[in-house]
Scaffold this motif. Structure first.
Motif, PDB file in Angstrom:
ATOM      1  N   PRO A   1     -37.509  27.994 -33.546  1.00  0.00           N
ATOM      2  CA  PRO A   1     -36.712  29.660 -33.301  1.00  0.00           C
ATOM      3  C   PRO A   1     -36.276  30.188 -34.676  1.00  0.00           C
ATOM      4  CG  PRO A   1     -36.158  27.708 -31.994  1.00  0.00           C
ATOM      5  CD  PRO A   1     -36.889  26.957 -32.899  1.00  0.00           C
ATOM      6  N   TYR A   2     -36.255  31.429 -34.382  1.00  0.00           N
ATOM      7  CA  TYR A   2     -35.788  32.161 -35.585  1.00  0.00           C
ATOM      8  C   TYR A   2     -34.312  32.084 -35.921  1.00  0.00           C
ATOM      9  CZ  TYR A   2     -40.087  34.936 -35.067  1.00  0.00           C
ATOM     10  OH  TYR A   2     -41.694  35.271 -34.848  1.00  0.00           O
ATOM     11  N   VAL A   3     -34.148  32.214 -37.280  1.00  0.00           N
ATOM     12  CA  VAL A   3     -32.736  32.293 -37.538  1.00  0.00           C
ATOM     13  C   VAL A   3     -32.443  33.550 -37.957  1.00  0.00           C
ATOM     14  CG1 VAL A   3     -31.056  31.579 -39.629  1.00  0.00           C
ATOM     15  CG2 VAL A   3     -32.678  29.765 -38.624  1.00  0.00           C
ATOM     16  N   PRO A   4     -31.301  34.012 -37.258  1.00  0.00           N
ATOM     17  CA  PRO A   4     -30.953  35.554 -37.714  1.00  0.00           C
ATOM     18  C   PRO A   4     -30.560  35.792 -39.040  1.00  0.00           C
ATOM     19  CG  PRO A   4     -29.138  34.475 -36.200  1.00  0.00           C
ATOM     20  CD  PRO A   4     -30.230  33.416 -36.557  1.00  0.00           C
ATOM     21  N   ALA A   5     -30.865  36.830 -39.747  1.00  0.00           N
ATOM     22  CA  ALA A   5     -30.224  37.194 -41.023  1.00  0.00           C
ATOM     23  C   ALA A   5     -28.956  37.639 -40.971  1.00  0.00           C
ATOM     24  CB  ALA A   5     -30.869  38.373 -41.708  1.00  0.00           C
ATOM     25  N   PRO A   6     -27.807  37.381 -41.775  1.00  0.00           N
ATOM     26  CA  PRO A   6     -28.176  37.131 -42.941  1.00  0.00           C
ATOM     27  C   PRO A   6     -28.471  35.491 -43.065  1.00  0.00           C
ATOM     28  CG  PRO A   6     -25.736  37.642 -42.912  1.00  0.00           C
ATOM     29  CD  PRO A   6     -26.532  37.967 -41.834  1.00  0.00           C
ATOM     30  N   ALA A   7     -29.471  35.190 -43.915  1.00  0.00           N
ATOM     31  CA  ALA A   7     -29.919  33.665 -43.856  1.00  0.00           C
ATOM     32  C   ALA A   7     -30.194  33.169 -45.313  1.00  0.00           C
ATOM     33  CB  ALA A   7     -31.016  33.336 -43.014  1.00  0.00           C
ATOM     34  N   GLY A   8     -29.653  32.055 -45.908  1.00  0.00           N
ATOM     35  CA  GLY A   8     -29.951  31.750 -47.143  1.00  0.00           C
ATOM     36  C   GLY A   8     -30.359  30.089 -47.122  1.00  0.00           C
ATOM     37  N   PRO A   9     -30.491  29.220 -48.272  1.00  0.00           N
ATOM     38  CA  PRO A   9     -30.966  28.042 -48.200  1.00  0.00           C
ATOM     39  C   PRO A   9     -30.179  27.319 -47.040  1.00  0.00           C
ATOM     40  CG  PRO A   9     -30.574  28.818 -50.503  1.00  0.00           C
ATOM     41  CD  PRO A   9     -30.175  29.710 -49.485  1.00  0.00           C
TER      42      PRO A   9
ATOM     43  N   VAL B   1     -43.922  46.925 -32.878  1.00  0.00           N
ATOM     44  CA  VAL B   1     -44.292  46.580 -31.209  1.00  0.00           C
ATOM     45  C   VAL B   1     -44.357  45.038 -31.176  1.00  0.00           C
ATOM     46  CG1 VAL B   1     -46.349  46.899 -29.666  1.00  0.00           C
ATOM     47  CG2 VAL B   1     -45.636  48.803 -31.401  1.00  0.00           C
ATOM     48  N   ARG B   2     -44.686  44.293 -32.071  1.00  0.00           N
ATOM     49  CA  ARG B   2     -44.664  42.848 -32.012  1.00  0.00           C
ATOM     50  C   ARG B   2     -43.444  42.302 -32.023  1.00  0.00           C
ATOM     51  NH1 ARG B   2     -47.640  38.287 -32.142  1.00  0.00           N
ATOM     52  NH2 ARG B   2     -46.893  36.556 -33.546  1.00  0.00           N
ATOM     53  N   ALA B   3     -42.399  42.522 -33.021  1.00  0.00           N
ATOM     54  CA  ALA B   3     -41.211  42.042 -33.260  1.00  0.00           C
ATOM     55  C   ALA B   3     -40.491  42.200 -31.975  1.00  0.00           C
ATOM     56  CB  ALA B   3     -40.629  42.705 -34.494  1.00  0.00           C
ATOM     57  N   GLU B   4     -40.624  43.455 -31.202  1.00  0.00           N
ATOM     58  CA  GLU B   4     -39.488  43.769 -30.303  1.00  0.00           C
ATOM     59  C   GLU B   4     -40.132  42.733 -28.780  1.00  0.00           C
ATOM     60  OE1 GLU B   4     -37.242  46.914 -29.502  1.00  0.00           O
ATOM     61  OE2 GLU B   4     -38.419  48.124 -31.125  1.00  0.00           O
ATOM     62  N   VAL B   5     -41.180  42.182 -29.003  1.00  0.00           N
ATOM     63  CA  VAL B   5     -41.556  41.778 -27.803  1.00  0.00           C
ATOM     64  C   VAL B   5     -41.168  40.070 -28.161  1.00  0.00           C
ATOM     65  CG1 VAL B   5     -43.753  40.324 -26.965  1.00  0.00           C
ATOM     66  CG2 VAL B   5     -43.786  42.805 -27.034  1.00  0.00           C
ATOM     67  N   LEU B   6     -41.306  39.682 -29.445  1.00  0.00           N
ATOM     68  CA  LEU B   6     -40.946  38.308 -29.716  1.00  0.00           C
ATOM     69  C   LEU B   6     -39.465  38.102 -29.814  1.00  0.00           C
ATOM     70  CD1 LEU B   6     -43.245  37.461 -32.944  1.00  0.00           C
ATOM     71  CD2 LEU B   6     -43.738  36.813 -30.454  1.00  0.00           C
ATOM     72  N   VAL B   7     -38.599  38.949 -30.181  1.00  0.00           N
ATOM     73  CA  VAL B   7     -37.186  38.739 -30.387  1.00  0.00           C
ATOM     74  C   VAL B   7     -36.515  39.455 -29.228  1.00  0.00           C
ATOM     75  CG1 VAL B   7     -35.322  38.691 -31.992  1.00  0.00           C
ATOM     76  CG2 VAL B   7     -37.542  38.412 -32.752  1.00  0.00           C
ATOM     77  N   ASP B   8     -36.744  40.692 -28.856  1.00  0.00           N
ATOM     78  CA  ASP B   8     -35.762  41.419 -28.109  1.00  0.00           C
ATOM     79  C   ASP B   8     -36.459  41.529 -26.502  1.00  0.00           C
ATOM     80  OD1 ASP B   8     -33.794  41.897 -29.471  1.00  0.00           O
ATOM     81  OD2 ASP B   8     -34.127  43.932 -29.877  1.00  0.00           O
ATOM     82  N   GLY B   9     -37.333  40.735 -26.295  1.00  0.00           N
ATOM     83  CA  GLY B   9     -38.030  40.582 -24.947  1.00  0.00           C
ATOM     84  C   GLY B   9     -38.373  41.852 -24.340  1.00  0.00           C
ATOM     85  N   LEU B  10     -39.148  42.870 -25.255  1.00  0.00           N
ATOM     86  CA  LEU B  10     -39.683  43.940 -24.591  1.00  0.00           C
ATOM     87  C   LEU B  10     -40.867  43.448 -23.858  1.00  0.00           C
ATOM     88  CD1 LEU B  10     -40.397  47.018 -25.106  1.00  0.00           C
ATOM     89  CD2 LEU B  10     -42.080  46.558 -26.587  1.00  0.00           C
TER      90      LEU B  10
ATOM     91  N   ALA C   1     -34.249  39.700 -38.187  1.00  0.00           N
ATOM     92  CA  ALA C   1     -33.188  40.869 -38.596  1.00  0.00           C
ATOM     93  C   ALA C   1     -33.277  41.728 -37.726  1.00  0.00           C
ATOM     94  CB  ALA C   1     -33.605  41.206 -40.201  1.00  0.00           C
ATOM     95  N   ARG C   2     -32.286  42.745 -37.852  1.00  0.00           N
ATOM     96  CA  ARG C   2     -32.048  43.892 -36.930  1.00  0.00           C
ATOM     97  C   ARG C   2     -31.980  44.926 -37.829  1.00  0.00           C
ATOM     98  NH1 ARG C   2     -30.855  45.067 -31.738  1.00  0.00           N
ATOM     99  NH2 ARG C   2     -30.349  43.111 -30.923  1.00  0.00           N
ATOM    100  N   ALA C   3     -32.811  46.228 -37.828  1.00  0.00           N
ATOM    101  CA  ALA C   3     -32.571  47.442 -38.765  1.00  0.00           C
ATOM    102  C   ALA C   3     -31.358  48.197 -38.405  1.00  0.00           C
ATOM    103  CB  ALA C   3     -33.927  48.103 -38.715  1.00  0.00           C
ATOM    104  N   ALA C   4     -30.966  48.943 -39.247  1.00  0.00           N
ATOM    105  CA  ALA C   4     -29.773  50.002 -38.773  1.00  0.00           C
ATOM    106  C   ALA C   4     -30.075  50.707 -37.465  1.00  0.00           C
ATOM    107  CB  ALA C   4     -29.686  50.964 -39.850  1.00  0.00           C
ATOM    108  N   SER C   5     -31.481  51.150 -37.202  1.00  0.00           N
ATOM    109  CA  SER C   5     -31.573  51.677 -35.749  1.00  0.00           C
ATOM    110  C   SER C   5     -31.732  50.770 -34.580  1.00  0.00           C
ATOM    111  CB  SER C   5     -33.245  51.986 -36.177  1.00  0.00           C
ATOM    112  OG  SER C   5     -34.131  50.923 -36.140  1.00  0.00           O
ATOM    113  N   GLY C   6     -31.546  49.398 -34.973  1.00  0.00           N
ATOM    114  CA  GLY C   6     -31.598  48.424 -33.571  1.00  0.00           C
ATOM    115  C   GLY C   6     -32.923  47.868 -33.508  1.00  0.00           C
ATOM    116  N   VAL C   7     -33.925  48.180 -34.178  1.00  0.00           N
ATOM    117  CA  VAL C   7     -35.248  47.704 -33.952  1.00  0.00           C
ATOM    118  C   VAL C   7     -35.182  46.357 -34.868  1.00  0.00           C
ATOM    119  CG1 VAL C   7     -37.605  47.754 -34.324  1.00  0.00           C
ATOM    120  CG2 VAL C   7     -36.328  49.862 -33.412  1.00  0.00           C
ATOM    121  N   ARG C   8     -35.793  45.240 -33.966  1.00  0.00           N
ATOM    122  CA  ARG C   8     -35.786  43.680 -34.582  1.00  0.00           C
ATOM    123  C   ARG C   8     -37.179  43.868 -35.672  1.00  0.00           C
ATOM    124  NH1 ARG C   8     -31.850  40.014 -34.314  1.00  0.00           N
ATOM    125  NH2 ARG C   8     -30.952  39.893 -31.889  1.00  0.00           N
ATOM    126  N   ASP C   9     -36.959  42.702 -36.382  1.00  0.00           N
ATOM    127  CA  ASP C   9     -38.250  42.460 -37.179  1.00  0.00           C
ATOM    128  C   ASP C   9     -38.116  40.847 -37.555  1.00  0.00           C
ATOM    129  OD1 ASP C   9     -40.495  42.820 -39.112  1.00  0.00           O
ATOM    130  OD2 ASP C   9     -39.736  44.451 -39.833  1.00  0.00           O
TER     131      ASP C   9
END
Lengths: 302, 302
Positions: B78-86, A217-226, B112-120
């Protein structure tokens, strides 16, 4: 002689003035649940709300159900173990007297033991269930009484045989008020965002578990603009979805409760292919009248 | 010239004074997480905690990681999208300056984006992960960083490829402080009731779901005489059990975090037949030094 019937829960107080036949003469409701009562002043609150109905010349007593009979309530009414029906609940009434001698009774709660051995308890819902028994008939039925602590109850041939409590409403309240999710969640406008709710119900069926889904619920607001306005019903759908998937499993569900809340559950259960029937939200009153009759607390005359 | 490294999270502040080679000269920790900072006074809090280290003649700047870079923090990195390393994390440093011109940098979070499409999203854990990369080596590894918002992270060949957040710690805090369970739960004594914790972990594998299992903490006190002192670790085991069952699935888990918390997870994971390795709790410092080196922020001289 009439009677005063009270459904006194954690957050709400509902009372009915009945004549000797069990007919409602007047009704009253207030946000005076037991959590709002300080220092055990339950009699003062009762008299403050419906004192004019408690005249011993016209009223034979006050019959109560709900959390008022819990350890945090007025007097503790011991639990009756399931299976329990009208006979066990009537026999288990806890009797005492107000300071002026007017009789008072509290309907006992019910305890059950799951197959795993873990206990569960209810208070108040058993009386609502009595109220809808005539509409159910014989056989086995699955009931859902949504709320702060939702109850999923199996009724077989007019008796409660088992049940499971889900802390759905309380979890929603805690997370929408006090968690990190609250920071991007606006207050309740009373609107129902169907699409956000459905998104939550669908999400509840994906892998990862509830503790993970809630963070989305939080991540989708922060990143995906929910939209922040959508987060309330998204969280609601997530929680109701988890509850219904665990408890209903595609069976027909009898819903008992307020129109707004049972509509939400009906919507989620339809998505999960569970047929539903919604019952009279005044089931508590009907149950209290039934108990009063079976114990001879109503004279039968108007 | 040395550097000041800071791991500044939601609830805690940890800082290290480094010499030009990256060696620790002094360390400081305080309960001054970003939630404790009013009105955006982050520079004042930083100077209040470690002002004596910020002398521009001996310090080339301050390098920070954690929630300090969030929307609720000092400046948003700003977030860096995965995959992310040093390489991606170093390249993504957010640079600004203190009021006296001293340079400051914040390590970006990772999305990151899960297989379901949901962000984290994560902030701070990416830096801890950098710190344990040398101990992991090539191949795919599953990491768990337990806490308020536990992170379960997949690392492949030295880069974060995906992760899932579980709100375990926050759920425990909310329910142990504000829910109906809190009424029969004593404060934290610091003891660990192993048997109550194990009971919770076992319960998490039974049918009914988390929302139902949590209510059992109350029902078992009311009806079955579970000791109130045992409810804290029973709830903890329930939540950690749900989390580990959803996230670990029997795989080997690399644990990063405080000794007390990772011991708890190690105990639960052993019950679920997941082998575990516990890593250096100062992983954040090691990660910050790594980034400082790769960006040339350390002179190489003591």
């Amino acid at each position: 002689m009439g009677l005063v019937a009270v459904d006194w829960g954690t957050s709400g107080f509902r009372a009915w003035q009945l004549d000797g036949t069990g007919r409602t003469l007047a009704r009253h409701a207030a946000d005076r649940g037991i959590l709002s009562v300080d220092g055990g002043a339950f009699e003062a609150v009762l008299r403050g709300q419906v004192g004019q109905w408690l005249d011993p010349r016209r009223c034979s007593g006050v019959l109560m159900s709900g959390m008022i009979g819990s350890r945090q309530g007025w007097q503790e009414a011991p639990y009756v173990p399931a299976p329990a029906g009208p006979a066990e609940l009537s026999a288990g009434l806890h009797a005492f007297a107000l300071t002026d001698g007017l009789p008072a009774w509290i309907v006992p709660g019910v305890s059950a033991r799951a197959a795993s051995g873990v206990r569960d308890v209810m208070r108040g819902e058993e009386t609502q269930i009595l109220g809808i028994l005539p509409a159910l008939g014989a056989g086995e039925h699955l009931l859902c009484l949504p709320g702060t602590h939702s109850k999923w109850v199996t009724v077989r041939d007019g008796r409660i045989t088992g049940f499971a409590t889900h802390m759905t409403g309380e979890t929603f309240a805690l997370f929408s008020k006090h968690s990190i999710l609250a920071r991007t969640m606006p207050g309740d406008t009373g609107d129902f965002d169907t699409s956000a709710f459905e998104k939550g119900v669908r999400r509840s069926g994906e892998p990862g578990g509830l503790l993970h889904h809630m963070f989305g619920v939080r991540a989708e607001v922060l990143v995906d603009g929910l939209a922040e306005a959508a987060t309330r019903d998204y969280l609601s759908g997530l929680l109701v979805g988890h509850e219904c998937r665990a408890a209903a499993a595609g069976r027909t569900v009898h819903l008992v409760g307020s129109a707004a809340l049972t509509a939400r559950y009906q919507h989620a259960l339809a998505m999960l292919e569970s047929p539903t029937t919604r019952h009279d939200p005044d089931a508590a009153l009907i149950g209290l009248v039934h108990i009063a009759r079976s114990r001879g607390l109503l004279t039968g005359r108007p």
